[in-house]
Scaffold this motif. Structure first.
Motif, mmCIF file in Angstrom:
data_model
loop_
_atom_site.group_PDB
_atom_site.id
_atom_site.type_symbol
_atom_site.label_atom_id
_atom_site.label_comp_id
_atom_site.label_asym_id
_atom_site.label_seq_id
_atom_site.Cartn_x
_atom_site.Cartn_y
_atom_site.Cartn_z
ATOM 1 N N LEU A 144 2.004 1.805 18.008
ATOM 2 C CA LEU A 144 1.693 0.829 16.960
ATOM 3 C C LEU A 144 0.970 1.573 15.843
ATOM 4 N N GLU A 145 1.549 1.535 14.647
ATOM 5 C CA GLU A 145 0.974 2.263 13.510
ATOM 6 C C GLU A 145 0.092 1.309 12.704
ATOM 7 N N TRP A 146 -1.049 1.816 12.307
ATOM 8 C CA TRP A 146 -2.007 0.974 11.584
ATOM 9 C C TRP A 146 -2.631 1.789 10.468
ATOM 10 N N THR A 147 -2.254 1.461 9.232
ATOM 11 C CA THR A 147 -2.850 2.112 8.062
ATOM 12 C C THR A 147 -4.091 1.325 7.678
ATOM 13 N N LEU A 148 -5.257 1.939 7.804
ATOM 14 C CA LEU A 148 -6.515 1.218 7.578
ATOM 15 C C LEU A 148 -6.834 1.146 6.090
ATOM 16 N N VAL A 158 -3.938 5.178 14.369
ATOM 17 C CA VAL A 158 -4.614 4.686 13.165
ATOM 18 C C VAL A 158 -4.603 5.807 12.136
ATOM 19 N N ILE A 159 -4.292 5.456 10.894
ATOM 20 C CA ILE A 159 -4.380 6.442 9.809
ATOM 21 C C ILE A 159 -5.107 5.781 8.641
ATOM 22 N N ALA A 160 -6.040 6.500 8.061
ATOM 23 C CA ALA A 160 -6.734 5.950 6.893
ATOM 24 C C ALA A 160 -5.779 5.993 5.704
ATOM 25 N N LEU A 161 -5.815 4.951 4.916
ATOM 26 C CA LEU A 161 -4.917 4.853 3.759
ATOM 27 C C LEU A 161 -4.996 6.103 2.883
ATOM 28 N N ASN A 162 -3.834 6.564 2.475
ATOM 29 C CA ASN A 162 -3.723 7.581 1.446
ATOM 30 C C ASN A 162 -3.574 6.799 0.140
ATOM 31 N N PRO A 163 -4.545 6.820 -0.742
ATOM 32 C CA PRO A 163 -4.442 5.964 -1.936
ATOM 33 C C PRO A 163 -3.184 6.284 -2.745
ATOM 34 N N THR A 164 -2.596 5.265 -3.337
ATOM 35 C CA THR A 164 -1.384 5.464 -4.151
ATOM 36 C C THR A 164 -1.703 5.107 -5.604
ATOM 37 N N PRO A 165 -0.978 5.698 -6.537
ATOM 38 C CA PRO A 165 -1.308 5.488 -7.950
ATOM 39 C C PRO A 165 -1.156 4.039 -8.418
ATOM 40 N N GLY A 216 6.517 8.897 -0.166
ATOM 41 C CA GLY A 216 6.939 8.545 -1.525
ATOM 42 C C GLY A 216 6.011 8.985 -2.642
ATOM 43 N N GLN A 217 4.892 9.617 -2.265
ATOM 44 C CA GLN A 217 3.904 9.873 -3.309
ATOM 45 C C GLN A 217 4.250 11.040 -4.214
ATOM 46 N N LEU A 218 4.915 12.055 -3.650
ATOM 47 C CA LEU A 218 5.221 13.228 -4.471
ATOM 48 C C LEU A 218 6.185 12.837 -5.586
ATOM 49 N N VAL A 222 11.595 6.950 15.732
ATOM 50 C CA VAL A 222 12.018 6.072 14.632
ATOM 51 C C VAL A 222 10.851 5.138 14.336
ATOM 52 N N SER A 223 10.413 5.137 13.091
ATOM 53 C CA SER A 223 9.313 4.262 12.707
ATOM 54 C C SER A 223 9.878 3.079 11.923
ATOM 55 N N THR A 224 9.487 1.879 12.336
ATOM 56 C CA THR A 224 10.004 0.676 11.663
ATOM 57 C C THR A 224 8.860 -0.243 11.262
ATOM 58 N N VAL A 225 9.064 -0.937 10.172
ATOM 59 C CA VAL A 225 8.101 -1.925 9.701
ATOM 60 C C VAL A 225 8.175 -3.202 10.546
ATOM 61 N N MET A 238 9.446 8.908 9.238
ATOM 62 C CA MET A 238 8.272 8.307 8.584
ATOM 63 C C MET A 238 8.175 8.711 7.128
ATOM 64 N N GLY A 239 9.259 9.219 6.575
ATOM 65 C CA GLY A 239 9.279 9.521 5.147
ATOM 66 C C GLY A 239 9.641 8.263 4.379
ATOM 67 N N MET A 240 10.430 8.435 3.339
ATOM 68 C CA MET A 240 10.772 7.278 2.531
ATOM 69 C C MET A 240 11.820 6.408 3.214
ATOM 70 N N PHE A 254 0.824 -1.222 0.000
ATOM 71 C CA PHE A 254 0.000 0.000 0.000
ATOM 72 C C PHE A 254 0.850 1.261 0.000
ATOM 73 N N CYS A 255 2.186 1.118 -0.046
ATOM 74 C CA CYS A 255 3.083 2.254 0.179
ATOM 75 C C CYS A 255 3.760 2.648 -1.139
ATOM 76 N N ALA A 256 3.701 3.926 -1.454
ATOM 77 C CA ALA A 256 4.274 4.409 -2.719
ATOM 78 C C ALA A 256 5.783 4.162 -2.766
ATOM 79 N N GLU A 271 13.166 2.472 5.176
ATOM 80 C CA GLU A 271 13.105 1.763 6.453
ATOM 81 C C GLU A 271 14.375 2.138 7.234
ATOM 82 N N PRO A 272 14.241 3.023 8.232
ATOM 83 C CA PRO A 272 15.446 3.538 8.893
ATOM 84 C C PRO A 272 16.312 2.446 9.529
ATOM 85 N N LEU A 273 15.681 1.397 10.061
ATOM 86 C CA LEU A 273 16.485 0.390 10.760
ATOM 87 C C LEU A 273 17.178 -0.571 9.796
HETATM 88 N N1 SAH Z 1 9.556 2.177 6.856
HETATM 89 C C1 SAH Z 1 9.060 2.715 8.074
HETATM 90 C C2 SAH Z 1 8.963 4.213 8.076
HETATM 91 C C3 SAH Z 1 8.460 4.875 6.819
HETATM 92 S S1 SAH Z 1 6.765 4.543 6.400
HETATM 93 C C4 SAH Z 1 7.734 2.076 8.435
HETATM 94 O O1 SAH Z 1 7.168 1.386 7.600
HETATM 95 O O2 SAH Z 1 7.300 2.274 9.559
HETATM 96 C C5 SAH Z 1 5.961 5.533 7.647
HETATM 97 C C6 SAH Z 1 4.506 5.186 7.881
HETATM 98 O O3 SAH Z 1 3.713 5.542 6.732
HETATM 99 C C7 SAH Z 1 4.286 3.704 8.130
HETATM 100 O O4 SAH Z 1 3.524 3.520 9.300
HETATM 101 C C8 SAH Z 1 3.541 3.286 6.893
HETATM 102 O O5 SAH Z 1 2.727 2.183 7.132
HETATM 103 C C9 SAH Z 1 2.769 4.527 6.542
HETATM 104 N N2 SAH Z 1 2.278 4.540 5.159
HETATM 105 C C10 SAH Z 1 2.932 4.121 4.057
HETATM 106 N N3 SAH Z 1 2.178 4.286 2.957
HETATM 107 C C11 SAH Z 1 0.995 4.816 3.362
HETATM 108 C C12 SAH Z 1 -0.202 5.197 2.695
HETATM 109 N N4 SAH Z 1 -0.320 5.067 1.385
HETATM 110 N N5 SAH Z 1 -1.213 5.709 3.433
HETATM 111 C C13 SAH Z 1 -1.078 5.856 4.778
HETATM 112 N N6 SAH Z 1 0.032 5.513 5.466
HETATM 113 C C14 SAH Z 1 1.061 4.985 4.764
#
Ligand code: SAH
Ligand code: SF4
Length: 342
Positions: A254-258, A285-292, A333-335, A189-192, A157-159, A111-113, A161-163
């Motif tokens: 705990l990050e959760w993209t819905l 919780v964050i609602a998904l940002n749609p990607t192309p 990564g979307q821009l 630090v945000s990690t997958v 939380m940009g582009m 789901f990630c650009a 995986e920092p770890l």
């Molecule tokens: N690689 C690390 C940090 C960068 S991603 C990680 O995955 O945690 C930062 C956050 O953006 C993560 O929680 C990821 O799930 C979220 N994310 C990625 N693409 C997204 C999208 N299209 N919509 C909403 N959140 C997204």
């Protein structure tokens, strides 16, 4: 390249300049950053001329603002042509910068650009810390009204995986704290769920906050969304997060993209709440940002609210994160994808 030299090595770069010049330069680079070398008024003109092209390890390809000027997004171009993104967000009590740690990402989350783009290279520690310095220089010249005029919080939380870019990430944290004077408590630090990196981070002297991107509690489902789950299974991720909390006393997020139809069921909400309670974590919780490049969609607002309500009913601490800068493709990564496809 000034930020690509470690701060303590600047004396050598300056050669036969008097010793205090390196202190002056360090001050400009890390304490009171400015956008151009000409603003470094206490350096002699010849020195300014010599370093003029070397200040930033990137140029700015695109600057976009949203949320009535309170969100600013940069697409930077590194010297090798790679593009990376940072997003600055002004709030009343803090100014948060979201930074990139890699060009692309090898983890392949569907789901990630950034994941869709694949991995290109690691960022150098100097390229990571320069994003913070650039934002500070920009803020000094263009403050966001009613927000702190410096970056007060940094989130990885940009582009990238920092770890998975461990040494550069740690060196950038060292510079932000020891050299720039930021508190480790203001860095997240945000990690997958890159377990070896999480384990190493336990032994570092900086008690940074750790955010763990979970996205599913059901192993087979998580592997679909987050392929690295096949290598570092969720149970190991949670054990490492729990040990981090025990060692550092910093509550895990705990990050959760819905994503509609993927991870928005009652069963997932219950499982997530259980894990959060077990390790005393906070849920974002964050609602998904749609990607192309994907047809995934966020659930509708009612469904998001029901998911949040279920989490709360099961005793979890949860925040629904606002999707800042959606109109400027602010998700990870979307821009760059937009810039490439236009
Ligand atoms: N690689 C690390 C940090 C960068 S991603 C990680 O995955 O945690 C930062 C956050 O953006 C993560 O929680 C990821 O799930 C979220 N994310 C990625 N693409 C997204 C999208 N299209 N919509 C909403 N959140 C997204
Ligand atoms: Fe990489 Fe994080 Fe995107 Fe997954 S969500 S592909 S780990 S940047």
């Amino acid at each position: 390249m000034l930020y690509l030299t470690d701060p303590e090595g600047l004396d050598e770069v300056l050669g036969d300049q008097p010793a205090y010049r390196a202190d002056q330069l360090r001050e400009w680079l890390y304490h009171t950053p400015v956008l151009t070398v000409d603003e470094m008024t206490n350096l002699p003109k010849e020195l300014r001329d010599a370093i003029r092209e070397d200040l930033w390890p990137f140029t700015v390809d695109v600057t976009q603002t949203a949320d009535r000027g309170r969100t600013i997004k940069w697409l930077f171009r590194c010297t090798d042509g790679s593009q990376i993104e940072s997003v600055l967000m002004g709030y009343s009590n803090r100014t948060t910068l979201c930074i990139s740690s890699q060009v692309g990402c090898a983890m392949g989350c569907t789901f990630c650009a950034t994941g869709q783009f694949g991995f290109d290279r690691h960022l150098d520690a100097g390229e990571i810390v320069a994003q913070v310095a650039y934002a500070n220089a920009y803020l000094a010249a263009n403050p966001i009204p009613r927000s702190p005029e410096r970056v007060t919080n940094v989130v990885f939380m940009g582009m990238g995986e920092p770890l998975a870019n461990y040494d550069n990430t740690i060196e950038s944290i060292r510079r932000m704290t020891d050299v720039m004077g930021m508190s480790a408590r203001s860095i997240t630090v945000s990690t997958v769920g890159f377990v070896p990196g999480m384990r190493k981070l336990i032994d570092e002297r900086w008690p940074v906050y750790l955010a763990v991107s979970l996205h599913s509690t059901i192993p087979s489902e998580r592997t679909k969304l987050v392929p690295i789950n096949a290598r570092y299974p969720i149970d190991d991720v949670i054990a490492a997060a729990s040990d981090y909390y025990a060692a550092k006393g910093r509550r895990i997020s705990l990050e959760w993209t819905l994503i509609a139809g993927e991870n928005d069921s009652e069963l997932e909400a219950e499982g997530l709440a259980r894990i959060a309670r077990q390790i005393h974590a906070h849920i974002n919780v964050i609602a998904l940002n749609p990607t192309p490049l994907s047809t995934d969609k966020p659930p509708d607002r009612d469904h998001v609210n029901r998911f949040i309500a279920t989490l709360k009913r099961h005793g979890a601490n949860v925040t629904l994160r606002d999707t800042r800068g959606q109109d400027i493709d602010a998700a990870c990564g979307q821009l760059r994808l937009r810039a490439e496809s236009s």
